[in-house]
Scaffold this active site. Sequence first.
Site, mmCIF file in Angstrom:
data_model
loop_
_atom_site.group_PDB
_atom_site.id
_atom_site.type_symbol
_atom_site.label_atom_id
_atom_site.label_comp_id
_atom_site.label_asym_id
_atom_site.label_seq_id
_atom_site.Cartn_x
_atom_site.Cartn_y
_atom_site.Cartn_z
ATOM 1 N N GLY A 155 48.075 28.056 43.568
ATOM 2 C CA GLY A 155 47.699 29.473 43.550
ATOM 3 C C GLY A 155 46.924 29.818 42.288
ATOM 4 O O GLY A 155 47.269 29.354 41.215
ATOM 5 N N ARG A 195 44.895 23.995 47.765
ATOM 6 C CA ARG A 195 46.102 23.228 48.061
ATOM 7 C C ARG A 195 45.625 22.026 48.872
ATOM 8 O O ARG A 195 44.720 22.160 49.694
ATOM 9 C CB ARG A 195 47.095 24.087 48.826
ATOM 10 C CG ARG A 195 47.565 25.263 47.993
ATOM 11 C CD ARG A 195 48.822 25.904 48.518
ATOM 12 N NE ARG A 195 49.481 26.665 47.470
ATOM 13 C CZ ARG A 195 49.259 27.963 47.224
ATOM 14 N NH1 ARG A 195 48.404 28.635 47.955
ATOM 15 N NH2 ARG A 195 49.902 28.572 46.241
ATOM 16 N N ASP A 252 54.542 24.708 39.805
ATOM 17 C CA ASP A 252 55.445 23.551 39.878
ATOM 18 C C ASP A 252 54.980 22.521 40.909
ATOM 19 O O ASP A 252 55.184 21.315 40.715
ATOM 20 C CB ASP A 252 56.897 23.978 40.128
ATOM 21 C CG ASP A 252 57.081 24.728 41.431
ATOM 22 O OD1 ASP A 252 56.102 25.300 41.931
ATOM 23 O OD2 ASP A 252 58.213 24.739 41.949
ATOM 24 N N THR A 311 50.347 30.262 36.815
ATOM 25 C CA THR A 311 50.863 30.954 38.008
ATOM 26 C C THR A 311 51.225 32.377 37.625
ATOM 27 O O THR A 311 51.722 32.611 36.515
ATOM 28 C CB THR A 311 52.095 30.242 38.609
ATOM 29 O OG1 THR A 311 52.720 31.106 39.552
ATOM 30 C CG2 THR A 311 53.133 29.877 37.562
ATOM 31 N N ASP A 349 53.589 34.018 38.957
ATOM 32 C CA ASP A 349 54.989 34.290 39.322
ATOM 33 C C ASP A 349 55.995 34.243 38.172
ATOM 34 O O ASP A 349 57.119 34.735 38.316
ATOM 35 C CB ASP A 349 55.447 33.305 40.405
ATOM 36 C CG ASP A 349 54.771 33.594 41.732
ATOM 37 O OD1 ASP A 349 54.384 34.757 41.943
ATOM 38 O OD2 ASP A 349 54.627 32.660 42.540
ATOM 39 N N ASP A 396 57.851 31.887 37.160
ATOM 40 C CA ASP A 396 59.124 31.285 37.581
ATOM 41 C C ASP A 396 59.299 29.850 37.089
ATOM 42 O O ASP A 396 60.171 29.135 37.576
ATOM 43 C CB ASP A 396 59.232 31.321 39.114
ATOM 44 C CG ASP A 396 58.054 30.630 39.783
ATOM 45 O OD1 ASP A 396 57.051 30.355 39.106
ATOM 46 O OD2 ASP A 396 58.145 30.367 40.993
ATOM 47 N N ARG A 414 57.100 35.327 46.082
ATOM 48 C CA ARG A 414 57.760 34.864 47.305
ATOM 49 C C ARG A 414 59.190 34.405 47.013
ATOM 50 O O ARG A 414 60.117 34.750 47.718
ATOM 51 C CB ARG A 414 56.943 33.730 47.914
ATOM 52 C CG ARG A 414 57.089 33.692 49.401
ATOM 53 C CD ARG A 414 55.918 33.042 50.070
ATOM 54 N NE ARG A 414 54.837 33.953 50.317
ATOM 55 C CZ ARG A 414 53.567 33.603 50.440
ATOM 56 N NH1 ARG A 414 53.225 32.357 50.321
ATOM 57 N NH2 ARG A 414 52.652 34.506 50.694
HETATM 58 P P1 ADP Z 1 51.474 25.447 42.708
HETATM 59 O O1 ADP Z 1 50.979 24.401 41.775
HETATM 60 O O2 ADP Z 1 50.844 26.788 42.465
HETATM 61 O O3 ADP Z 1 52.997 25.487 42.793
HETATM 62 P P2 ADP Z 1 51.421 24.108 45.316
HETATM 63 O O4 ADP Z 1 52.903 24.087 45.482
HETATM 64 O O5 ADP Z 1 50.586 24.443 46.501
HETATM 65 O O6 ADP Z 1 50.933 25.103 44.176
HETATM 66 O O7 ADP Z 1 50.987 22.657 44.784
HETATM 67 C C1 ADP Z 1 49.624 22.339 44.526
HETATM 68 C C2 ADP Z 1 49.277 21.007 45.096
HETATM 69 O O8 ADP Z 1 50.023 19.972 44.437
HETATM 70 C C3 ADP Z 1 49.623 20.810 46.569
HETATM 71 O O9 ADP Z 1 48.654 21.370 47.418
HETATM 72 C C4 ADP Z 1 49.629 19.288 46.672
HETATM 73 O O10 ADP Z 1 48.330 18.778 46.825
HETATM 74 C C5 ADP Z 1 50.185 18.863 45.304
HETATM 75 N N1 ADP Z 1 51.603 18.499 45.439
HETATM 76 C C6 ADP Z 1 52.668 19.322 45.496
HETATM 77 N N2 ADP Z 1 53.827 18.635 45.666
HETATM 78 C C7 ADP Z 1 53.472 17.326 45.721
HETATM 79 C C8 ADP Z 1 54.186 16.097 45.885
HETATM 80 N N3 ADP Z 1 55.513 16.068 46.047
HETATM 81 N N4 ADP Z 1 53.472 14.929 45.884
HETATM 82 C C9 ADP Z 1 52.142 14.940 45.736
HETATM 83 N N5 ADP Z 1 51.408 16.058 45.580
HETATM 84 C C10 ADP Z 1 52.047 17.238 45.572
#
Ligand code: ADP
Length: 325
Positions: free
Chosen positions: A13, A74, A105, A128, A130, A132, A174
Site C-alpha cells: 500500500g 502487490r 509487514d 504504511t 496504518d 501498525d 483494516r
Molecule cells: P504491505 O507491505 O503494505 O503490508 P502486502 O501485504 O501487499 O503490503 O505485501 C507486499 C508484497 O510483498 C506482496 O504483494 C507480495 O508480493 C510480497 N509478500 C508478502 N508476503 C510474502 C511472503 N510470505 N513471501 C513472499 N512475498 C511476500
Amino acid sequence: MQMKNIAVLTSGGDSPGMNACVRAVVRTIKYHGLNAYGIMRGYQGMIEGDIVELQSRDVSNILQRGGTILKTARSKEFLTIQGRQKAFDNLQKHNIDGFVVIGGDGSCRGALQFYKDFNVPSMATPGTIDNDLAGSDFTIGFDTAINTAVDAIDKIRDTADSHNRLFIVEVMGRDAGYIALHSGLACGAENILIPERKESMQEVIERIADNNKRQKLMSIIVVAEGDEMGGAHHVDKYLKEFYPNLDSRISILGHIQRGGSPTCADRILASRTGYAAVEGLLNGRSQAMVGVINNEIAYTPFDEVVKLTQPIKADMMEMIKVLSV
Ligand code: ADP
C-alpha cells in the site's frame, strides 16, 4: 563484501512520504560513491526487470510530493519460488548487492523469504499509513493520513452541528485502529470504534440514549473500516435497529487519506529511516526494518516485525471513554 550497487523499491500500500524516503536512500547511496537503482512497481517490477539507475538529481523535488515516483504494487507472482527466481535473475543482471524496500509487514515478509531463498541482503523502512508495525513508534504516512482525516472530520462537524445530526465517519485501517483513534481523539469524536476494542458498540448505544436525555443532538462517531462491525454502513444499520428514527449520515473518507503532500513529521521520519537503512546495509546489517523508537533509530529483525503488531496504548483506549463525554 563491500556493496557497490544498491536498489530501492516501494511496495504494498502506498503512503505519503515514500518519495522522501526514496530520495534519502538514493542520496545516501550516492554520498558513498555507489550506484543506486530504482525498482519500479515493487516486487512485480523486480520480476519483470523494470529497473533503472538513479542519480541524485533524479530524486530532486520529490521530497514534498505524495505517492511514489517508483510506483507500487502487490505481486502474487512474488509469492511463488518461480517468481522470486525471476526477480533474483534480474538483480543479478544489474549486479545488485542488496536493496531497501519501503513498505509494510507484507513487504518485510517478502524480503525475508527472498533472503532465505537467495541470500540477498535487504533492509526495510516502515512505509504504511496504518501505523501498525512493531519496530517503530510511527510509520511513514501515518501523520499525513491523520491530519487529512482531522481536516475532513472538522468540516463534517460543522455541518453535523448545523443540522443536529449524528455523523458516522469511516477512516482507513483494516486491521488497525490507529487512524480512527488518533483522528477521533484529535476531533473530539463522541465515539471511536476500532478493531482492537470489541466492547464499544454497546457503549455507543448507551451514549446515544444518554445524549438524548441531555438533549445533546449532534455527535460524531469515527469508525475504522476494518472494525468487526464492518465499517460505517454496518454501524449505521445496527444503530437504526435500536433507534429507527435516528437522523444519521455516513461519510467514508477513503483514499484521500493516502494522498497529499507529506507532513513535516513524515518527511523527517522518511529521511531518517531511509538514511539509516543504507548506513545499516553498508555496515553489514540486513534483514531488519529501520524504525524510530523514543526518537532513536532502531533496527528490528524482519522475523519479529512479521510476528508482532503495534498494540494500541492502554491509556489511549481509556481516554476514549473519558474525553468524549
Ligand atoms: P504491505 O507491505 O503494505 O503490508 P502486502 O501485504 O501487499 O503490503 O505485501 C507486499 C508484497 O510483498 C506482496 O504483494 C507480495 O508480493 C510480497 N509478500 C508478502 N508476503 C510474502 C511472503 N510470505 N513471501 C513472499 N512475498 C511476500
